[in-house]
Design an enzyme around this catalytic site. Structure first.
Site, PDB file in Angstrom:
ATOM      1  N   ARG A 299       0.806  -1.225   0.000  1.00 45.78           N
ATOM      2  CA  ARG A 299       0.000   0.000   0.000  1.00 45.78           C
ATOM      3  C   ARG A 299       0.831   1.263   0.000  1.00 45.78           C
ATOM      4  NH1 ARG A 299      -3.801  -2.033   3.613  1.00 45.78           N
ATOM      5  NH2 ARG A 299      -2.646  -3.954   3.300  1.00 45.78           N
ATOM      6  N   THR A 300       1.911   1.294   0.768  1.00 49.04           N
ATOM      7  CA  THR A 300       2.669   2.542   0.852  1.00 49.04           C
ATOM      8  C   THR A 300       3.249   2.906  -0.508  1.00 49.04           C
ATOM      9  OG1 THR A 300       3.206   1.992   3.122  1.00 49.04           O
ATOM     10  CG2 THR A 300       4.465   3.751   2.110  1.00 49.04           C
TER      11      THR A 300
ATOM     12  N   LYS B  65      23.979  -7.229  -7.290  1.00 51.72           N
ATOM     13  CA  LYS B  65      25.380  -7.494  -7.629  1.00 51.72           C
ATOM     14  C   LYS B  65      26.327  -6.934  -6.579  1.00 51.72           C
ATOM     15  CE  LYS B  65      24.456  -6.624 -12.546  1.00 51.72           C
ATOM     16  NZ  LYS B  65      24.729  -5.577 -13.544  1.00 51.72           N
TER      17      LYS B  65
ATOM     18  N   ARG C 276      12.036   3.428   1.665  1.00 49.43           N
ATOM     19  CA  ARG C 276      11.729   2.516   2.769  1.00 49.43           C
ATOM     20  C   ARG C 276      12.918   1.593   2.935  1.00 49.43           C
ATOM     21  NH1 ARG C 276       6.423  -0.937   3.932  1.00 49.43           N
ATOM     22  NH2 ARG C 276       5.862   1.126   4.690  1.00 49.43           N
TER      23      ARG C 276
ATOM     24  N   HIS D 214       7.435   6.151  10.572  1.00 49.75           N
ATOM     25  CA  HIS D 214       6.707   6.038   9.318  1.00 49.75           C
ATOM     26  C   HIS D 214       5.813   7.273   9.244  1.00 49.75           C
ATOM     27  CE1 HIS D 214       4.711   4.655   5.898  1.00 49.75           C
ATOM     28  NE2 HIS D 214       4.253   3.484   6.288  1.00 49.75           N
TER      29      HIS D 214
END
Lengths: 189, 336
Positions: free
Chosen positions: B62-63, B90, B112, B140
């Site tokens: 959702r975010t 990598k 995030r 948040h």
């Protein structure tokens, strides 16, 4: 012109000092009555009309105008308000704060929109408003009513209904309220 | 009124950085965008030509989608980055990754990360504005903003009128895994800054070790005592991995003591609401019937999330400096 925009533009602390009152409250009311009749004359009635006030300065005269139109027509004429701040071409050049939410519950497709603002100046707000209106449907026509046309247009936009033509200098400021129209300057108190 | 926001913030990293005035102004700004979201064509040209990149080093539905929707509603271009399929697989470092993206001329990075402080670190490396979309167990901030926005709506409904400025007088209980929750941390800060009374309810093992400095009214392990008094009950997701960490005896015991059962929901005040940041564990912290009831504002939270994130993006990309150049006449001229 949004009052808050005006306030923000004056974060430098300058204030509006009126120099001359060019219309009093009675003049403003008379002009609105005349505009109401002109609107009806032009559109042969009020069928399909929607009056839209431009935030923030255009909302009080638009409300007044829609009251007059409803009275003359004998039925309620639809009314809405529009904030064009998010459509401006100078969002990135200066702080713009969308203040009041747009309230436009009507599908404008096929309608005749009478857009109302207090002062017509460069025409940029009206351009933004035309873009914004397009998102609410394809109006059959958009007509522009302003209390004061002060000149200095930067875009090919002209009003259909004018309360008063007021020649101004570029650096002057015009304030419109129910009490009348004043012309003045921004000064450092 | 001069804006509390203009030119002050270039990043949104934590609620702790925001003053009460700024929170109020962001929420007021979100009102305008909530209206845009409801339009037949829910899109405005405001951020045309700007680019918003979402950099998610941790899973999210959702975010991420909410930020991307918000950016698209404002006509910004969006890019998304995820670790799998990138050069990070990598072994490219975080710094090299974000600097590479920054060089592409991105305006906002929504980050995030599983480590607390990662967005702060990124903000030091890049020219772009950085939004914290959740960092470890730290904060948040946009979740807290959308929760406040949703509660403001509840107050408006109750009073019948425009939403109030702040949340004065509102009583909120945050229930669940407070210790590991970045949502709880941001929400406590935002809610209390806006004048709400915040209570924490959690088993001792899931309560922070020290509550010193937390702006709360009370903390305890008794949900039943509070249920009837709260205007809102905020249920946190029980992160099931805590079970294996030995912090909880059993799921069923947690559900019995801390879950919002239908029976508990019945005892809530008239007009009181239930919030949840999602994803919900139905039957654990919230009963399936409660989650689908009138009280639950979970989908409203999601909807408001888009409006609030539009406000955040708009605010970060708004030109800094408050007043335009004080050239005689120009300030006024710019207005029309």
């Amino acid at each position: 012109m949004a009052t808050t925009e005006r306030r923000r533009a004056r974060a430098d602390g300058r204030v509006f000092r009126p120099r001359a009152v060019v219309m009093d409250g009675a003049d403003v009311r008379r002009a609105l009555v005349r505009i109401a009749h002109e609107v009806i004359e032009r559109n042969h009635g009020t069928e399909g009309l929607v009056v839209v006030g431009l935030h923030a300065g255009g909302v009080p005269p638009a409300r007044h105008l829609v009251g007059l139109l409803s009275e003359i027509a004998g039925h309620e004429v639809p009314f809405g308000t529009l904030d064009a701040a998010l459509y401006r071409d100078d969002v990135t050049l200066r702080p713009v704060l969308p203040q009041a939410a747009t309230h436009l519950d009507h599908d404008l497709t096929g309608k005749v929109v009478v857009l109302v603002d207090d002062v017509l100046f460069t025409g940029r707000t009206v351009r933004a408003a035309l873009d914004a209106l397009a998102d609410f449907g394809r109006a059959r026509a958009v007509q522009l009513a302003v209390m004061v046309d002060r000149g200095h247009r930067e875009l090919p936009i002209r009003p259909d209904f004018v309360g008063k033509n007021l020649p101004t200098r570029l650096d002057e400021l015009v304030e419109v309220s129910e009490q009348g129209v004043a012309i003045g300057d921004l000064v450092t108190p | 009124m001069t804006s509390a926001l203009v030119g002050v913030r270039r990043h949104l990293l934590s609620i702790a950085d925001l003053k009460r005035d700024e929170l109020i102004e962001l929420l007021a700004l979100a009102d305008s965008f909530a209206e845009v979201v409801d339009r037949p064509i829910p899109k405005v040209p405001t951020l045309r030509g700007r680019t918003v990149a979402t950099l998610f080093f941790e899973a999210s539905t959702r975010t991420r989608l909410s930020f991307e929707t918000a950016a698209k509603r404002l006509s910004a271009d969006t890019m998304s980055f995820s670790v799998s399929g990138s050069s990070m697989a990598k072994g490219e470092s975080l710094r090299d990754t974000v600097e590479t993206l920054d060089a592409m001329g991105i305006d906002v990075m929504v980050v995030r990360h599983h480590s607390a402080g990662a967005p702060h670190q990124v903000a030091r490396w890049v020219r772009a504005a950085v939004v914290n979309a959740g960092d470890g167990q730290h904060e948040h901030p946009t979740q807290a903003l959308l929760d406040c926005f949703t509660l403001r709506e509840v107050l408006a409904e109750r009073a019948g009128g425009r939403p109030p400025e702040d949340l004065c007088g509102l009583k909120v209980a945050i229930v669940g895994d407070v210790r590991h929750s970045r949502v709880a941390r941001s929400d406590v800060l935002a809610l209390s800054a806006l004048g709400a009374e915040v209570h924490l309810v959690a088993p001792a093992t899931l309560m922070p070790c020290s509550l010193e400095g937390w702006p709360i009214v009370g903390a305890g392990a008794e949900l039943d005592a509070l249920v009837g008094e709260m205007d809102a009950i905020y249920l946190l997701r029980l992160q099931l991995e805590r079970m294996s960490a030995g912090l909880l005896p059993s799921l069923r015991e947690y559900a019995t003591r801390f879950g919002l059962s239908t029976e508990r929901a019945m005892r809530m005040k008239e007009g009181a609401v239930v919030l949840h940041p999602g994803p919900m564990n139905r039957g654990v912290e919230i009963d399936a019937a409660v989650a689908s009831s009138e009280r639950a504002r979970v989908t409203r939270q999601v909807r408001n999330g888009v409006a609030v994130r539009m406000a955040v993006l708009f605010h970060l990309l708004e030109p800094a400096g408050g007043a335009p150049a004080p050239l005689e006449g120009l300030a006024d001229r710019a207005e029309r």
